[in-house]
Design a protein around this motif. Structure first.
Motif, short mmCIF file in Angstrom:
data_model
loop_
_atom_site.label_atom_id
_atom_site.label_comp_id
_atom_site.label_asym_id
_atom_site.label_seq_id
_atom_site.Cartn_x
_atom_site.Cartn_y
_atom_site.Cartn_z
N LEU A 1 0.85 -1.18 0.00
CA LEU A 1 0.00 0.00 0.00
C LEU A 1 0.89 1.24 0.00
O LEU A 1 1.92 1.26 0.67
CB LEU A 1 -0.90 0.00 1.24
CG LEU A 1 -1.85 1.18 1.44
CD1 LEU A 1 -2.90 1.23 0.33
CD2 LEU A 1 -2.53 1.09 2.81
N GLN A 2 0.47 2.25 -0.74
CA GLN A 2 1.18 3.52 -0.75
C GLN A 2 0.15 4.62 -0.49
O GLN A 2 -0.89 4.68 -1.15
CB GLN A 2 1.88 3.74 -2.09
CG GLN A 2 2.79 4.95 -2.09
CD GLN A 2 3.69 4.99 -3.32
OE1 GLN A 2 3.75 4.07 -4.11
NE2 GLN A 2 4.40 6.09 -3.46
N ILE B 1 -4.15 5.97 6.22
CA ILE B 1 -4.23 4.51 6.35
C ILE B 1 -5.57 4.14 6.99
O ILE B 1 -5.95 4.70 8.02
CB ILE B 1 -3.06 3.98 7.21
CG1 ILE B 1 -1.71 4.30 6.54
CG2 ILE B 1 -3.21 2.47 7.45
CD1 ILE B 1 -0.51 4.06 7.44
N ASP B 2 -6.27 3.19 6.39
CA ASP B 2 -7.53 2.71 6.94
C ASP B 2 -7.21 1.66 8.01
O ASP B 2 -7.04 0.47 7.70
CB ASP B 2 -8.40 2.12 5.82
CG ASP B 2 -9.79 1.73 6.29
OD1 ASP B 2 -9.98 1.48 7.51
OD2 ASP B 2 -10.68 1.67 5.44
N VAL C 1 2.37 -5.09 10.36
CA VAL C 1 2.45 -4.06 9.33
C VAL C 1 3.73 -3.26 9.54
O VAL C 1 4.11 -2.99 10.68
CB VAL C 1 1.23 -3.11 9.44
CG1 VAL C 1 1.36 -1.93 8.49
CG2 VAL C 1 -0.06 -3.84 9.21
N VAL C 2 4.37 -2.86 8.46
CA VAL C 2 5.50 -1.94 8.53
C VAL C 2 5.10 -0.66 7.81
O VAL C 2 4.63 -0.71 6.67
CB VAL C 2 6.77 -2.52 7.86
CG1 VAL C 2 7.88 -1.48 7.83
CG2 VAL C 2 7.24 -3.76 8.56
N ILE C 3 5.30 0.47 8.47
CA ILE C 3 5.02 1.77 7.87
C ILE C 3 6.33 2.55 7.82
O ILE C 3 7.02 2.67 8.83
CB ILE C 3 3.99 2.57 8.68
CG1 ILE C 3 2.70 1.77 8.85
CG2 ILE C 3 3.72 3.91 8.01
CD1 ILE C 3 1.71 2.41 9.82
N ILE D 1 3.64 -0.59 4.08
CA ILE D 1 2.95 0.63 3.68
C ILE D 1 4.00 1.74 3.54
O ILE D 1 4.73 2.04 4.48
CB ILE D 1 1.89 1.06 4.71
CG1 ILE D 1 0.86 -0.06 4.91
CG2 ILE D 1 1.22 2.37 4.29
CD1 ILE D 1 -0.15 0.21 6.02
N LEU D 2 4.05 2.33 2.36
CA LEU D 2 4.98 3.43 2.08
C LEU D 2 4.22 4.75 2.17
O LEU D 2 3.16 4.90 1.56
CB LEU D 2 5.58 3.26 0.68
CG LEU D 2 6.61 4.30 0.25
CD1 LEU D 2 7.89 4.19 1.09
CD2 LEU D 2 6.94 4.13 -1.24
#
Length: 165
Positions: free
Chosen positions: A9-10, A17-18, A113-115, A134-135
């Protein structure tokens, strides 16, 4: 190798972010970068908006660990007032810090998750571990360190150009 640089996800910012959707997908923990992901690279403390976001994250039920390549004084000064666990000098994209963060949260890769704002550290490291990546766009690119500006961002630009072909 280049597929490992592509996030699942970007989004523009963490606020896009949801979180409820992630929870429904079975995600229970967030490993997040600090600099240019949560706040600008030179911002010493969390903003009121970030504090509110972290409250929502906690209310939903997520655990959070900050994983940063920065030094202990920088990361601890930011994380301790928020009562967030942290790992400094993480040496991302190597796997040790990601494994340690999952161990702290007692979570498996499919729950994590990784953000982050960098493909070469956050996304590559998370993808290599099988985490949901997530970027986000960097908050204050002008404040980035030399290595990030010159090396990582150049490699990201080249990878993006190649992937678009």
């Amino acid at each position: 190798m280049l597929k490992k640089l592509v996030p699942q996800l970007q989004v523009n910012t963490i606020y896009d972010i949801d979180l409820n959707d992630l929870w429904k997908q079975g995600k229970r923990g967030i490993i997040t970068d600090l600099d240019n992901t949560l706040v600008g690279a030179k911002a010493p403390l969390a903003t009121p908006e970030l504090i509110d976001w972290l409250k929502v994250v906690g209310q939903i039920g997520f655990q959070v660990v900050i994983v940063s390549n920065n030094n202990k004084p920088r990361v601890s000064k930011f994380a301790e007032p928020l009562s967030l666990p942290f790992i400094y000098r993480a040496k991302k994209p190597t796997s040790a810090a990601f494994q340690k963060a999952m161990h702290l949260m007692k979570l498996a890769p499919e729950e994590t998750v990784v953000i982050g704002d960098q493909m070469m550290t956050d996304v590559l490291g998370g993808n290599r571990m099988g985490l949901y990546t997530i970027l986000v766009l960097p908050i204050a690119r002008r404040d980035e360190g030399f290595f990030t500006k010159v090396v990582n961002r150049s490699l990201e630009k080249a990878a993006l150009t190649w992937m678009r072909k």
